[in-house]
Scaffold this motif. Sequence first.
Motif: not given
Length: 195
Positions: A159-172
């Motif tokens: 899940e973390v890797m999938a969220r990282l692929k979506k280019e999160p904000s700097d804080a995220e």
Amino acid sequence: PTSAVASMDLGSRPAKRKAAGGIETLRAIPWVFAWTQTRLHLPVWLGCGAALAERIAGGGLAELRDAYSTWPFFRGLVDLMELELSKAEPAVSEYYDGRLCTPDLRAVGDGLRSALAQAKAAVMEVAGHALLLENHPLAKQSFGLRQPYLLTLHAIQGEVMARLKKEPSDAERLALDDAMTVTVQGVAAGMQNTG
């Protein structure tokens, strides 16, 4: 999880040969470590598993079993492969593929999982075992007790890797990077090795 592995301190040298390079610049230790994280353990079995399977198919099982029973080096090699193959979990690898890969890369994963099954079968056949680690019940039990925790960490990591692929904000990204590091370390501890 090569991006997380590349940013971690693993050994005395940087994880990558060139900071700007891709996966091709990873050094051996993080490369093996990443395959351990995905539970395929590819560097452990890929060549040897195929060689054993080919020799068995060619009628060489008796010779391989004789080598296993009389040659300590070969027995050690097969036993070590068996130990690491017992830690492989195709469903975890398939989960990562489903969350993170394109369909063409999923096909590569399917092929690797098929080769993994072939390697497991060949090692068990050479060792004369019906199940992986049947001659090491305590190791099998110990790993089985850690398995539910590892599966949870893999689910979080995917899940973390999938969220990282979506280019999160700097804080995220900071929070996700921390979560990724924790899951990488947790999986390594649960596997009781880095690769």
